[in-house]
Motif scaffolding. Structure first.
Motif: not given
Length: 449
Positions: A99-108
């Motif tokens: 899982f990656k942070d919600k309040r962010a820009i994430t790429s997976q």
């Protein structure tokens, strides 16, 4: 160790200590989504990207499509549920590593069976983009994941720039070799801490209480209408009225309510309406809470984080940081275990308690037994007959990790300093745990955690 007591939000999730001595720089993270950027690196060194001018070419074959998922201000599971509906499949068919942070820009990276989504397809929904890269023999799993890369900006710092530089230098010196491997805020829900509480009740067999915790626990950002709807449901048990009152964005609460309308007293069936990943996450979050409490107590008792003591578990690690085997430290192997941990081939570990768990021995074992006693649970409770798919046999987690590729820059924007961090952490470790040591926020919620 810093002597000031962490705020209540921290202590509620088992973060009962700081590891460093400085007073912190304060400030706020996630002022804008671009202030918190996360990228994922797989074991074959394939790195996800935020900006895809030209998607990487992935050669291979197999029944799964390897995709890059770029999201902004989106929770992963509700997003996967939306994507699965658009693709005509189920959320359980998506493979992902973490899982990656919600309040962010994430790429997976994620995988999906190729019959639903093939290269060079792209699917865009609000706040997210799914890009098919190539074919793959196996789905993405946790074992496929190697590290995360972070780029973080801390803004709204109220102390002078020279003091910021001094504090950052001091904390970095304390953390250059290791940081405690606590679970971070997003594991539990910062503005609405509920995930581990639901898991606790599932482990104790209190399924009705688990359901109503998920439905009726208020969040810091709930508006007045939603707060009234949660209170009304708790008082009346009128599931139809609640379904009308709960906003559509509360996907999982609405799944529970629909089940309860059909079968009002079957709380196990209601929980089973939720995606399997979420059902298991509840139990995992409770394990995480227990781990945080056990590690906090170890630090409070001045037991070392960077080397083993008699009775500790020590993990042998693979090159990607996965556990290979585990042993327990005694008088005969203490010196050897200390050398192996110092070399980085092994790590001191605590149990993530499950139904097959062994607890540590020695002083650390006493800490673990005391925490379980205070919680009123035992390892056997993690076998859940009514929800066997949520049972967890337990595992181990290193108590410390070493940040790498760490750099920082202090600059002025307007009249206030801004700190920019770049660093890499092993899979499953939380950037917010590193950042809280630099910032020591009095109110983690308003500080962006």
């Amino acid at each position: 160790m810093f002597l000031e007591e962490p705020p209540q939000v921290d202590r509620q999730i088992g973060l009962e200590v700081y590891y460093t001595r400085s007073s912190g720089i304060g400030g706020r993270i996630k002022t804008q989504p671009r202030d918190f950027v996360v990228k994922e690196v797989l074991e074959d060194h394939l790195e996800s990207k935020i900006y895809l001018r030209k998607p990487p070419q992935v050669s291979g074959a197999g029944p799964f499509t390897l995709c890059m998922l770029i999201k902004r201000n989106r929770d992963l599971l509700p997003l996967l549920l939306e994507l699965s509906q658009r693709l005509g499949t189920t959320v359980g068919r998506f493979g992902f590593a973490g899982f990656k942070d919600k309040r962010a820009i994430t790429s997976q990276f994620v995988t999906v069976p190729a019959k639903y989504f093939r290269p060079p397809a792209t699917l865009e929904v609000k706040g997210a983009r799914l890009v098919a890269l190539g074919r793959r023999e196996t789905p993405i799993r946790r074992s496929t994941w190697e590290t995360n890369l972070f780029r973080v900006a801390i803004r709204h710092i109220d102390i002078e720039e020279p003091r910021v530089r001094e504090t950052v230098h001091e904390v970095h010196g304390d953390l250059s070799k290791r940081i405690p491997n606590f679970y971070g805020y997003q594991r539990f829900g910062t503005v609405r801490r509920v995930t581990d509480l639901v898991g606790r009740e599932m482990v104790k067999g209190n399924f009705e209480k688990a359901v109503f915790l998920l439905l009726c626990t208020k969040g810091e950002r709930d508006d007045e209408q939603l707060r009234r709807a949660r209170d009304d449901l708790l008082e009346t048990r009128d599931y139809r009225r609640a379904l009308e009152a709960f906003p559509r964005r509360l996907t999982f609460e609405r799944l529970l309510l629909r089940s309860l309308i059909e079968r009002p007293d079957d709380f196990v069936a209601a929980i089973r309406r939720l995606p399997i990943q979420l059902r298991r996450l509840f139990v995992n979050a409770y394990q995480s809470y227990l781990f945080n409490r056990m590690l906090s107590a170890r630090i409070q008792r001045k037991l070392p984080v960077g080397k083993p003591t008699i009775g500790d578990f020590v993990l042998k690690l693979s090159p990607t940081g996965d556990p290979v085997n585990v042993g327990i430290v005694g008088n005969s192997n203490l010196e050897e275990a200390c050398k192996e941990v110092e070399a980085g081939s092994h790590a001191v570990a605590l149990p993530l308690v499950g139904f097959a768990s062994r607890l540590s021995e020695g002083e650390q074992g006493g800490i673990e037994r005391e925490v379980l006693k205070q919680e009123g649970v035992s390892p056997n409770g993690f076998y859940i007959p009514a929800l066997q798919e949520c049972s967890n046999e337990g595992s181990f987690r290193p108590i410390a990790v070493t940040p790498s590729h760490f750099s920082h820059e202090v600059r002025s924007e307007g009249k206030k300093p801004v700190v920019l961090f770049r660093f890499k952490l092993p899979k499953g470790s939380y950037a917010t745990i590193l950042l809280r040591e630099f910032m020591k926020p009095r109110d983690p919620i308003s500080a962006g955690f």
